[in-house]
Design an enzyme around this catalytic site. Structure first.
Site, PDB file in Angstrom:
ATOM      1  N   HIS A  25       0.846  -1.207   0.000  1.00 43.41           N
ATOM      2  CA  HIS A  25       0.000   0.000   0.000  1.00 43.41           C
ATOM      3  C   HIS A  25       0.881   1.257   0.000  1.00 43.41           C
ATOM      4  O   HIS A  25       0.618   2.220  -0.718  1.00 43.41           O
ATOM      5  CB  HIS A  25      -0.883   0.058   1.263  1.00 43.41           C
ATOM      6  N   LYS A  50     -16.441  -6.558   6.237  1.00 40.56           N
ATOM      7  CA  LYS A  50     -15.452  -7.371   6.957  1.00 40.56           C
ATOM      8  C   LYS A  50     -15.353  -6.844   8.399  1.00 40.56           C
ATOM      9  O   LYS A  50     -15.636  -5.677   8.654  1.00 40.56           O
ATOM     10  CB  LYS A  50     -14.069  -7.216   6.318  1.00 40.56           C
ATOM     11  N   ARG A  71      -2.128  -6.422  -7.983  1.00 41.92           N
ATOM     12  CA  ARG A  71      -0.997  -7.281  -7.643  1.00 41.92           C
ATOM     13  C   ARG A  71      -0.827  -8.396  -8.662  1.00 41.92           C
ATOM     14  O   ARG A  71       0.273  -8.745  -9.054  1.00 41.92           O
ATOM     15  CB  ARG A  71      -1.213  -7.918  -6.259  1.00 41.92           C
ATOM     16  N   SER A 100      -3.088  -7.820   3.322  1.00 42.12           N
ATOM     17  CA  SER A 100      -3.365  -7.590   4.737  1.00 42.12           C
ATOM     18  C   SER A 100      -3.870  -8.870   5.392  1.00 42.12           C
ATOM     19  O   SER A 100      -3.559  -9.160   6.546  1.00 42.12           O
ATOM     20  CB  SER A 100      -4.411  -6.491   4.900  1.00 42.12           C
TER      21      SER A 100
HETATM   22  O1  PNS Z   1      -8.824  -2.620   0.500  1.00 39.97           O
HETATM   23  P1  PNS Z   1     -10.110  -3.147  -0.070  1.00 39.97           P
HETATM   24  O2  PNS Z   1     -10.914  -3.833   1.014  1.00 39.97           O
HETATM   25  O3  PNS Z   1      -9.885  -4.024  -1.270  1.00 39.97           O
HETATM   26  O4  PNS Z   1     -10.939  -1.847  -0.565  1.00 39.97           O
HETATM   27  C1  PNS Z   1     -12.235  -1.987  -1.079  1.00 39.97           C
HETATM   28  C2  PNS Z   1     -12.946  -0.637  -1.261  1.00 39.97           C
HETATM   29  C3  PNS Z   1     -12.890   0.179   0.017  1.00 39.97           C
HETATM   30  C4  PNS Z   1     -12.256   0.147  -2.358  1.00 39.97           C
HETATM   31  C5  PNS Z   1     -14.422  -0.944  -1.671  1.00 39.97           C
HETATM   32  O5  PNS Z   1     -14.952  -1.882  -0.787  1.00 39.97           O
HETATM   33  C6  PNS Z   1     -15.311   0.292  -1.684  1.00 39.97           C
HETATM   34  O6  PNS Z   1     -15.155   1.162  -2.507  1.00 39.97           O
HETATM   35  N1  PNS Z   1     -16.264   0.342  -0.741  1.00 39.97           N
HETATM   36  C7  PNS Z   1     -17.179   1.473  -0.594  1.00 39.97           C
HETATM   37  C8  PNS Z   1     -18.614   1.080  -0.964  1.00 39.97           C
HETATM   38  C9  PNS Z   1     -18.849   1.250  -2.455  1.00 39.97           C
HETATM   39  O7  PNS Z   1     -18.700   2.311  -3.006  1.00 39.97           O
HETATM   40  N2  PNS Z   1     -19.259   0.128  -3.099  1.00 39.97           N
HETATM   41  C10 PNS Z   1     -19.549   0.140  -4.521  1.00 39.97           C
HETATM   42  C11 PNS Z   1     -18.281   0.073  -5.365  1.00 39.97           C
HETATM   43  S1  PNS Z   1     -18.197  -1.434  -6.173  1.00 39.97           S
END
Ligand code: PNS
Length: 164
Positions: free
Chosen positions: A17, A41, A90, A128
């Site tokens: 990150h 989560k 990745r 993570s």
């Molecule tokens: O580090 P992560 O868990 O892969 O990040 C995921 C994240 C935070 C980018 C994603 O879960 C997100 O954007 N969540 C906010 C809710 C949202 O907007 N959902 C619709 C987008 S598909």
């Protein structure tokens, strides 16, 4: 001015990150690292702890700001005055989920584009989730995390083990 949002759970923030944050900061005028609060989560670290970790880790980068967010990412991006979302890729296994998110976000907010940075090869296997598993077995985290973050993860993992 180009403002980008780098969103994620960052539970905890890894060297992978950090590499994406540093590279984004070199390309953009301003970077907001968005820490998701209302994840489905159950995080190891509270959102306040994750924000604090990221603030410490990025204090040497003048154009990086750390903010927690709730709700839809596209709303947060608009709120930040940004029109770019940055995500790290990745491996090919990340691609399907990332493509789905990028398309969904673009349908909801056509003014926002997602750009992908390929993760530094040194960290292309780091996640993570795996880091937390290693910590739960008291493994060595130095290849994956900043030493201060590794200490925090170990302390948390230790507490979890002691409670069992
Ligand atoms: O580090 P992560 O868990 O892969 O990040 C995921 C994240 C935070 C980018 C994603 O879960 C997100 O954007 N969540 C906010 C809710 C949202 O907007 N959902 C619709 C987008 S598909």
């Amino acid at each position: 001015m180009t403002v980008a949002v780098y969103p994620g759970s960052f539970d905890p923030v890894t060297l992978g990150h950090m590499d994406i944050i540093e590279r984004t900061a070199r390309m953009m005028d301003h970077v907001v690292v968005g820490v998701l609060q209302n994840s489905s989560k159950t995080p190891l670290f509270s959102v306040e702890e994750r924000v604090e970790m990221l603030k410490k880790g990025t204090s040497f980068l003048d154009n990086v700001e750390i903010r927690a967010f709730n709700g839809l990412l596209v709303d947060f991006v608009h709120d930040c005055g940004a029109n770019v979302i940055v995500r790290g890729l990745r491996a090919i296994t990340d691609f399907e989920y990332e493509l789905q998110m990028a398309h969904t976000n673009r349908v909801m907010a056509p003014d926002i584009d997602t750009i992908f940075l390929t993760t530094n090869l040194n960290y292309s296997y780091v996640s993570s989730t795996i880091v937390k598993e290693i910590a739960s077995f008291d493994g060595n985290l130095e290849a994956f995390l900043h030493p201060d973050i590794a200490d925090m993860v170990k302390r948390k993992a230790r507490k979890g083990i002691d409670r069992k």
